[in-house]
Scaffold this motif. Structure first.
Motif, PDB file in Angstrom:
ATOM      1  N   PRO A 106     -42.535 -14.792  14.931  1.00 21.49           N
ATOM      2  CA  PRO A 106     -42.294 -16.033  15.684  1.00 21.49           C
ATOM      3  C   PRO A 106     -41.775 -15.873  17.114  1.00 21.49           C
ATOM      4  O   PRO A 106     -42.287 -16.530  18.025  1.00 21.49           O
ATOM      5  CB  PRO A 106     -41.277 -16.790  14.826  1.00 21.49           C
ATOM      6  CG  PRO A 106     -40.850 -15.861  13.753  1.00 21.49           C
ATOM      7  CD  PRO A 106     -41.898 -14.815  13.620  1.00 21.49           C
ATOM      8  N   VAL A 107     -40.785 -15.003  17.319  1.00 20.14           N
ATOM      9  CA  VAL A 107     -40.232 -14.879  18.687  1.00 20.14           C
ATOM     10  C   VAL A 107     -41.269 -14.256  19.624  1.00 20.14           C
ATOM     11  O   VAL A 107     -41.422 -14.683  20.769  1.00 20.14           O
ATOM     12  CB  VAL A 107     -38.923 -14.048  18.703  1.00 20.14           C
ATOM     13  CG1 VAL A 107     -38.372 -13.944  20.110  1.00 20.14           C
ATOM     14  CG2 VAL A 107     -37.881 -14.664  17.778  1.00 20.14           C
ATOM     15  N   THR A 108     -42.015 -13.285  19.116  1.00 16.00           N
ATOM     16  CA  THR A 108     -43.060 -12.650  19.931  1.00 16.00           C
ATOM     17  C   THR A 108     -44.129 -13.688  20.279  1.00 16.00           C
ATOM     18  O   THR A 108     -44.589 -13.754  21.427  1.00 16.00           O
ATOM     19  CB  THR A 108     -43.701 -11.470  19.161  1.00 16.00           C
ATOM     20  OG1 THR A 108     -42.651 -10.608  18.717  1.00 16.00           O
ATOM     21  CG2 THR A 108     -44.648 -10.689  20.040  1.00 16.00           C
TER      22      THR A 108
ATOM     23  N   PHE B  27     -43.791 -16.955  20.450  1.00 14.29           N
ATOM     24  CA  PHE B  27     -43.223 -17.909  21.407  1.00 14.29           C
ATOM     25  C   PHE B  27     -43.204 -17.301  22.814  1.00 14.29           C
ATOM     26  O   PHE B  27     -43.581 -17.948  23.795  1.00 14.29           O
ATOM     27  CB  PHE B  27     -41.802 -18.305  20.967  1.00 14.29           C
ATOM     28  CG  PHE B  27     -41.090 -19.160  21.970  1.00 14.29           C
ATOM     29  CD1 PHE B  27     -41.372 -20.516  22.074  1.00 14.29           C
ATOM     30  CD2 PHE B  27     -40.141 -18.612  22.830  1.00 14.29           C
ATOM     31  CE1 PHE B  27     -40.731 -21.304  23.016  1.00 14.29           C
ATOM     32  CE2 PHE B  27     -39.495 -19.394  23.772  1.00 14.29           C
ATOM     33  CZ  PHE B  27     -39.785 -20.747  23.861  1.00 14.29           C
ATOM     34  N   THR B  28     -42.766 -16.030  22.885  1.00 15.86           N
ATOM     35  CA  THR B  28     -42.704 -15.355  24.186  1.00 15.86           C
ATOM     36  C   THR B  28     -44.093 -15.268  24.809  1.00 15.86           C
ATOM     37  O   THR B  28     -44.262 -15.519  26.012  1.00 15.86           O
ATOM     38  CB  THR B  28     -42.122 -13.928  24.022  1.00 15.86           C
ATOM     39  OG1 THR B  28     -40.915 -14.019  23.279  1.00 15.86           O
ATOM     40  CG2 THR B  28     -41.857 -13.272  25.353  1.00 15.86           C
TER      41      THR B  28
ATOM     42  N   LEU C   5     -45.186 -18.699  26.062  1.00 15.02           N
ATOM     43  CA  LEU C   5     -44.374 -19.065  27.228  1.00 15.02           C
ATOM     44  C   LEU C   5     -44.878 -18.372  28.488  1.00 15.02           C
ATOM     45  O   LEU C   5     -45.067 -19.004  29.533  1.00 15.02           O
ATOM     46  CB  LEU C   5     -42.902 -18.705  26.975  1.00 15.02           C
ATOM     47  CG  LEU C   5     -41.948 -18.967  28.131  1.00 15.02           C
ATOM     48  CD1 LEU C   5     -41.745 -20.462  28.345  1.00 15.02           C
ATOM     49  CD2 LEU C   5     -40.591 -18.308  27.886  1.00 15.02           C
ATOM     50  N   PHE C   6     -45.152 -17.064  28.369  1.00 13.55           N
ATOM     51  CA  PHE C   6     -45.536 -16.348  29.572  1.00 13.55           C
ATOM     52  C   PHE C   6     -47.017 -16.510  29.921  1.00 13.55           C
ATOM     53  O   PHE C   6     -47.369 -16.368  31.089  1.00 13.55           O
ATOM     54  CB  PHE C   6     -45.088 -14.879  29.483  1.00 13.55           C
ATOM     55  CG  PHE C   6     -43.597 -14.778  29.647  1.00 13.55           C
ATOM     56  CD1 PHE C   6     -43.027 -14.943  30.901  1.00 13.55           C
ATOM     57  CD2 PHE C   6     -42.771 -14.599  28.562  1.00 13.55           C
ATOM     58  CE1 PHE C   6     -41.650 -14.895  31.068  1.00 13.55           C
ATOM     59  CE2 PHE C   6     -41.385 -14.548  28.709  1.00 13.55           C
ATOM     60  CZ  PHE C   6     -40.821 -14.699  29.967  1.00 13.55           C
TER      61      PHE C   6
ATOM     62  N   MET D  46     -43.914  -9.469  31.110  1.00 14.22           N
ATOM     63  CA  MET D  46     -43.313  -9.920  29.856  1.00 14.22           C
ATOM     64  C   MET D  46     -44.357 -10.051  28.733  1.00 14.22           C
ATOM     65  O   MET D  46     -44.081  -9.720  27.587  1.00 14.22           O
ATOM     66  CB  MET D  46     -42.582 -11.258  30.038  1.00 14.22           C
ATOM     67  CG  MET D  46     -41.238 -11.132  30.709  1.00 14.22           C
ATOM     68  SD  MET D  46     -40.111  -9.984  29.885  1.00 14.22           S
ATOM     69  CE  MET D  46     -39.775 -10.835  28.352  1.00 14.22           C
TER      70      MET D  46
ATOM     71  N   ALA E 282     -44.127  -7.945  25.363  1.00 16.25           N
ATOM     72  CA  ALA E 282     -44.016  -8.665  24.095  1.00 16.25           C
ATOM     73  C   ALA E 282     -45.205  -8.397  23.180  1.00 16.25           C
ATOM     74  O   ALA E 282     -45.044  -8.273  21.965  1.00 16.25           O
ATOM     75  CB  ALA E 282     -43.890 -10.159  24.341  1.00 16.25           C
ATOM     76  N   THR E 283     -46.427  -8.292  23.757  1.00 16.43           N
ATOM     77  CA  THR E 283     -47.600  -8.142  22.884  1.00 16.43           C
ATOM     78  C   THR E 283     -48.327  -6.818  23.142  1.00 16.43           C
ATOM     79  O   THR E 283     -47.962  -5.806  22.576  1.00 16.43           O
ATOM     80  CB  THR E 283     -48.553  -9.345  23.029  1.00 16.43           C
ATOM     81  OG1 THR E 283     -49.017  -9.418  24.386  1.00 16.43           O
ATOM     82  CG2 THR E 283     -47.877 -10.638  22.647  1.00 16.43           C
TER      83      THR E 283
END
Lengths: 72, 306
Positions: free
Chosen positions: B47-49, B51-52, B55-56, B111, B115-116
């Motif tokens: 989930p946090v990944t 969302f990040t 967002l970016f 970012m 993140a990915t």
């Protein structure tokens, strides 16, 4: 001029901008933290504690194989 | 001068002015399509990944919007639709918009990569480059095919969402790209038909300005017909299904019907009812894209519950 209340349009805009920059930076710090936590805990975190999923070094294996009390 | 208050037309920009630089309405479409691309992908992000990543991707799109506004400030000042944007309105200095856009571009690409994966970050960087350099700086002012090729920039977000989740590009990702790519020309030409004066005044070589409205009307039907097989093809991939196919068939029937109505009208008829049909088709085209991606989302939910 009161200290906290901006008394001019320019001050009001500057205050709002600074507030949002502060909130954005704070949010970024929180997000980086949450992302780091998620990245390092991906998978089953208990595996590391149980010693599963790790190659055991030969010297550690030898220690584990020793019967209790041996070598004292 | 008796007034002690100093009124300066160019002053401190507020936070909302910077938000306007990000083109929030375009950003909302980017968020939606990228999110769908990520959700329908066979692999899932934590989930946090996730969302990040969203967002970016959104901030990267916003950054390209800010850079576009910096470059096109002269055009925006002339066009009625865009004259109130922060730079032509004197709220934000061009240099501020440039710095804001560049900083946000670099941050969002970095970012997303952290993140990915690097492929997703590379695609985001390419999208920003494509929108700012290829579309805004080059195509927009030089060819009536500007939005045909420039449409690629808006088509990348679902592919980036997919790649962020899976780490690779696939047929489904290309078809989602193709859907937005083929949808962009009829969507913008419908807008150009009733916003022609704006583009004319700004000397932007839109098809309506260079080749006239009759040719534009023909182009709308041609591109709408080309859009039909592309949108339907997505229904036969693993991310499609009956819900998508039925939705797509109905939406395509509506869009083609609208394009035929536009084709049958001439300028006299359009001016008489103040471009009623053209405006309706433009609004319908927004729903067309939204509902196609919505149907993909429904299919993904059905698969999850099955």
């Amino acid at each position: 001029m009161s200290f906290f209340k901006p008394d001019h349009e320019i001050h009001r805009r500057r205050y709002s901008r600074n507030l949002w920059v502060g909130l954005a930076l704070g949010g970024f710090v929180l997000l980086s933290f949450a992302l780091t936590v998620e990245k390092v805990t991906q998978g089953d975190p208990m595996k590391a504690i149980r010693g599963e999923g790790h190659a055991v070094a030969p010297e550690d294996a030898a220690l584990q194989a020793k019967p209790e009390g041996a070598g004292n | 001068m008796t007034d002690t208050q100093i009124e300066s037309p160019v002053s401190e920009p507020g936070a909302s002015d910077f938000v306007q630089l990000l083109k929030p309405r375009v950003m909302s479409l980017v968020v939606f399509t990228a999110l769908v691309g990520m959700i329908v992908a066979p692999a899932h992000l934590p989930p946090v990944t996730a969302f990040t990543a969203i967002l970016f991707i959104a901030l990267g799109a916003g950054a390209s919007g800010a850079l576009n506004m910096w470059w096109d400030a002269d055009i925006d000042a002339v066009m009625k639709r865009t004259a109130r944007r922060p730079i032509p309105a004197g709220k934000v200095q061009p240099g501020e918009a440039l710095g804001f856009g560049l900083a946000l571009s670099v941050a969002s690409v970095l970012m997303l990569g952290l993140a990915t994966n690097l492929l997703a970050a590379g695609l985001l960087a390419f999208t920003i480059f494509f929108y700012v350099v290829v579309y805004s700086m080059w195509l927009k002012r030089s060819t009536p095919q500007n939005i045909v090729i420039g449409g690629a920039a808006g088509a990348f977000p679902p592919m980036i969402g997919w790649v962020a989740a899976t780490g690779s590009v696939s047929v489904e990702a290309w078809l989602m790209f193709a859907l937005i790519f083929m949808w962009t020309p009829p969507h913008f030409w419908a807008l150009a038909l009733f916003m022609n004066a704006d583009y004319d005044a700004a000397r932007v070589p839109m098809l309506t300005v260079t080749h006239g409205k009759k040719v534009t009307r023909r182009h709308i039907i041609a591109y709408t017909l080309l859009l039909v097989p592309v949108s339907l093809a997505l229904g036969f991939t693993p991310i499609g299904g009956m819900v998508y196919l039925v939705t797509s068939a109905l939406l395509n029937a509506g869009f083609v019907l609208g394009a035929v109505m536009i084709l049958r009208r001439d300028e006299e008829m359009a001016q008489a009812d103040k471009y009623k049909v053209e405006k309706k088709v433009f609004t319908f085209s927004l729903a067309y894209l939204f509902l196609h991606f919505g149907a993909l989302l429904v299919e993904a939910s059905l698969r999850a519950f099955a």
